[in-house]
Design a protein around this motif. Structure first.
Motif, PDB file in Angstrom:
ATOM      1  N   ALA A  37       8.901   1.538   8.414  1.00  0.00           N
ATOM      2  CA  ALA A  37       7.782   1.070   8.926  1.00  0.00           C
ATOM      3  C   ALA A  37       7.441   1.351  10.363  1.00  0.00           C
ATOM      4  N   THR A  38       8.374   1.833  10.914  1.00  0.00           N
ATOM      5  CA  THR A  38       8.058   2.320  12.404  1.00  0.00           C
ATOM      6  C   THR A  38       7.340   3.931  12.503  1.00  0.00           C
ATOM      7  N   ALA A  39       8.025   4.498  11.293  1.00  0.00           N
ATOM      8  CA  ALA A  39       7.209   5.926  11.083  1.00  0.00           C
ATOM      9  C   ALA A  39       5.945   5.821  10.726  1.00  0.00           C
ATOM     10  N   LEU A  40       5.370   4.627  10.041  1.00  0.00           N
ATOM     11  CA  LEU A  40       4.127   4.441   9.524  1.00  0.00           C
ATOM     12  C   LEU A  40       3.056   4.653  10.971  1.00  0.00           C
ATOM     13  N   LYS A  41       3.435   4.093  12.126  1.00  0.00           N
ATOM     14  CA  LYS A  41       2.681   4.257  13.168  1.00  0.00           C
ATOM     15  C   LYS A  41       2.224   5.630  13.535  1.00  0.00           C
ATOM     16  N   VAL A  52      -2.011   1.965   2.575  1.00  0.00           N
ATOM     17  CA  VAL A  52      -1.472   0.690   2.217  1.00  0.00           C
ATOM     18  C   VAL A  52      -0.053   0.776   2.357  1.00  0.00           C
ATOM     19  N   ALA A  53       0.776  -0.016   2.693  1.00  0.00           N
ATOM     20  CA  ALA A  53       1.958  -0.366   3.090  1.00  0.00           C
ATOM     21  C   ALA A  53       2.529  -1.189   1.921  1.00  0.00           C
ATOM     22  N   ASP A  54       3.461  -0.605   1.024  1.00  0.00           N
ATOM     23  CA  ASP A  54       4.166  -0.868  -0.186  1.00  0.00           C
ATOM     24  C   ASP A  54       5.376  -1.696   0.315  1.00  0.00           C
ATOM     25  N   ILE A  55       5.428  -3.154   0.112  1.00  0.00           N
ATOM     26  CA  ILE A  55       6.473  -3.931   0.851  1.00  0.00           C
ATOM     27  C   ILE A  55       7.106  -4.621  -0.460  1.00  0.00           C
ATOM     28  N   LEU A  61       9.444  -6.355   7.233  1.00  0.00           N
ATOM     29  CA  LEU A  61       8.576  -4.971   6.914  1.00  0.00           C
ATOM     30  C   LEU A  61       7.223  -5.056   7.005  1.00  0.00           C
ATOM     31  N   ALA A  62       6.786  -6.164   6.311  1.00  0.00           N
ATOM     32  CA  ALA A  62       5.279  -6.449   6.368  1.00  0.00           C
ATOM     33  C   ALA A  62       4.614  -6.476   7.738  1.00  0.00           C
ATOM     34  N   LEU A  63       5.346  -7.205   8.338  1.00  0.00           N
ATOM     35  CA  LEU A  63       4.957  -7.570  10.014  1.00  0.00           C
ATOM     36  C   LEU A  63       4.985  -6.412  10.829  1.00  0.00           C
ATOM     37  N   ALA A  64       5.915  -5.525  10.430  1.00  0.00           N
ATOM     38  CA  ALA A  64       5.964  -4.207  11.305  1.00  0.00           C
ATOM     39  C   ALA A  64       5.145  -3.414  10.718  1.00  0.00           C
ATOM     40  N   ALA A  65       4.814  -3.256   9.569  1.00  0.00           N
ATOM     41  CA  ALA A  65       3.890  -2.472   8.894  1.00  0.00           C
ATOM     42  C   ALA A  65       2.313  -2.849   9.482  1.00  0.00           C
ATOM     43  N   LEU A  67       1.882  -4.096  12.378  1.00  0.00           N
ATOM     44  CA  LEU A  67       1.912  -3.585  13.731  1.00  0.00           C
ATOM     45  C   LEU A  67       1.708  -2.092  13.752  1.00  0.00           C
ATOM     46  N   ALA A  68       1.938  -1.709  13.080  1.00  0.00           N
ATOM     47  CA  ALA A  68       2.008  -0.047  12.980  1.00  0.00           C
ATOM     48  C   ALA A  68       0.747   0.526  12.604  1.00  0.00           C
ATOM     49  N   GLY A  69      -0.152  -0.486  12.255  1.00  0.00           N
ATOM     50  CA  GLY A  69      -1.508   0.087  12.019  1.00  0.00           C
ATOM     51  C   GLY A  69      -1.902   0.274  10.282  1.00  0.00           C
ATOM     52  N   ALA A  70      -1.122  -0.540   9.387  1.00  0.00           N
ATOM     53  CA  ALA A  70      -1.243  -0.476   8.030  1.00  0.00           C
ATOM     54  C   ALA A  70      -2.858  -0.787   7.879  1.00  0.00           C
ATOM     55  N   ASP A  71      -3.437  -0.383   6.820  1.00  0.00           N
ATOM     56  CA  ASP A  71      -4.814  -0.856   6.691  1.00  0.00           C
ATOM     57  C   ASP A  71      -4.910  -1.810   5.323  1.00  0.00           C
ATOM     58  N   GLY A  72      -3.858  -2.195   4.905  1.00  0.00           N
ATOM     59  CA  GLY A  72      -3.614  -2.923   3.612  1.00  0.00           C
ATOM     60  C   GLY A  72      -2.100  -3.148   3.257  1.00  0.00           C
ATOM     61  N   LEU A  73      -1.805  -4.275   2.504  1.00  0.00           N
ATOM     62  CA  LEU A  73      -0.564  -4.453   2.203  1.00  0.00           C
ATOM     63  C   LEU A  73      -0.301  -4.603   0.597  1.00  0.00           C
TER      64      LEU A  73
END
Length: 321
Positions: A37-41, A52-55, A61-65, A67-73
């Motif tokens: 999740a941190t690497a996503l930033k 899109v972050a796959d959670i 992890l969803a909250l962190a993603a 914050l890291a700038g994910a465009d979708g979950l």
């Protein structure tokens, strides 16, 4: 979907950029832990296409993603657990206007579904349950997918849910295997759905480099005249009338076309039955006879060439378009 370890930031960025060049328009990353999740930033800063972050399971992890700038979950609210945790994720997504894809897979359905239901019905019921959780929280930026390995099951599940909800559908056949068989299953399943007007985004799932998935996705779209990107090669299957090495010629032409973005139609035909007609219908084409062939451009015959010069002559014409 990327196939690198998301925690390996340089490798993941490199793969995403390669996929962008292939025509990929949305990328999904697995987020198995907080390090990912941190690497996503860092990854988000280096690429252009939406991520899109796959959670699964862990709402943090969803909250962190987010914050890291994910465009979708991509998640299932039902496997997040505590309703308060689901609320926290939905609230954060709503504040940022980030969509959530509910992803239902036949291989991981809830255990409490009625046993008398078919697998397709169970998939729809599971998806509707997840949708209701989000709707109850006044969240409507929803996308839904219902994937199975079995093509009829997948098609039936999508057909059922398409009539029940107003939300976009992400379609695909999951875990289809290696390209030799997986391409067939994917084309039959995704092609059927798209032909019925079902599907807003697609993903081809193969046990192969992800570039092959993107290529296959575009070929499916091109075959249905839904999208055009890059050339289309029309080539005959050969028969006893063939008097040149059409298999070898077609392979050389296809390899060259893979490096071209122009939406052109190229024909490689092996005899006088369908050859001249198909070649004339193409932007460029060759119709072959005994040891030689005719080169056509926009329906007009340009010249004839011996077999060993045909491919180079065709490639020169392609380059001049």
């Amino acid at each position: 979907m990327t196939k690198t370890d998301t925690r390996n930031i340089p490798a993941t960025i490199s793969q995403i950029k390669e996929l962008e060049e292939c025509g990929c328009e949305i990328i999904r990353l697995a987020i198995p832990d907080m390090e990912a999740a941190t690497a996503l930033k860092s990854i988000r800063k280096e690429v252009r296409i939406p991520i899109v972050a796959d959670i699964h399971f862990d709402y943090r992890l969803a909250l962190a993603a987010l914050l890291a700038g994910a465009d979708g979950l991509r998640l299932n609210p039902g496997n997040i657990g505590d309703p308060e945790r689901v609320k926290a994720v939905v609230r954060a997504a709503k504040e940022r206007e980030i969509p959530i894809r509910i992803g239902v897979n036949a291989g991981s359905l809830p255990k409490d579904l009625p046993p008398e239901l078919t697998t397709a019905q169970k998939m729809v019921k599971a998806a509707m349950g997840h949708i209701k959780i989000l709707e109850a929280l006044d969240f409507s930026l929803i996308k839904v997918s219902l994937k199975a390995f079995d093509v009829p099951t997948t098609v039936e599940a999508y057909r059922q849910i398409a009539s029940l909800i107003p939300y976009p559908l992400h379609v695909g056949i999951t875990e289809t295997g290696t390209p030799k068989t997986g391409l067939v299953r994917s084309a039959v399943g995704i092609g059927n759905l798209l032909y019925m007007g079902i599907g807003d985004t697609i993903r081809v799932s193969l046990t192969s480099p992800p570039q092959e998935e993107v290529f296959a996705a575009y070929e499916i779209l091109k075959s249905l005249n839904l999208r055009q990107r890059g050339p289309v090669l029309v080539s005959c299957p050969t028969c006893s009338r063939t008097e040149v090495d059409i298999v070898g010629i077609a392979a050389r032409v296809q390899e060259a076309l893979n490096k071209i973005d122009k939406p052109i139609r190229v024909a490689v035909m092996g005899c006088a039955v369908n050859g001249p007609g198909e070649a004339k219908e193409a932007d460029l084409g060759i119709a072959c006879g005994k040891g030689q062939g005719l080169l056509f451009r926009k329906g007009e015959k340009i010249a004839s060439f011996p077999e060993d010069e045909l491919v180079n002559a065709l490639l020169r014409e392609i380059a001049s378009l």
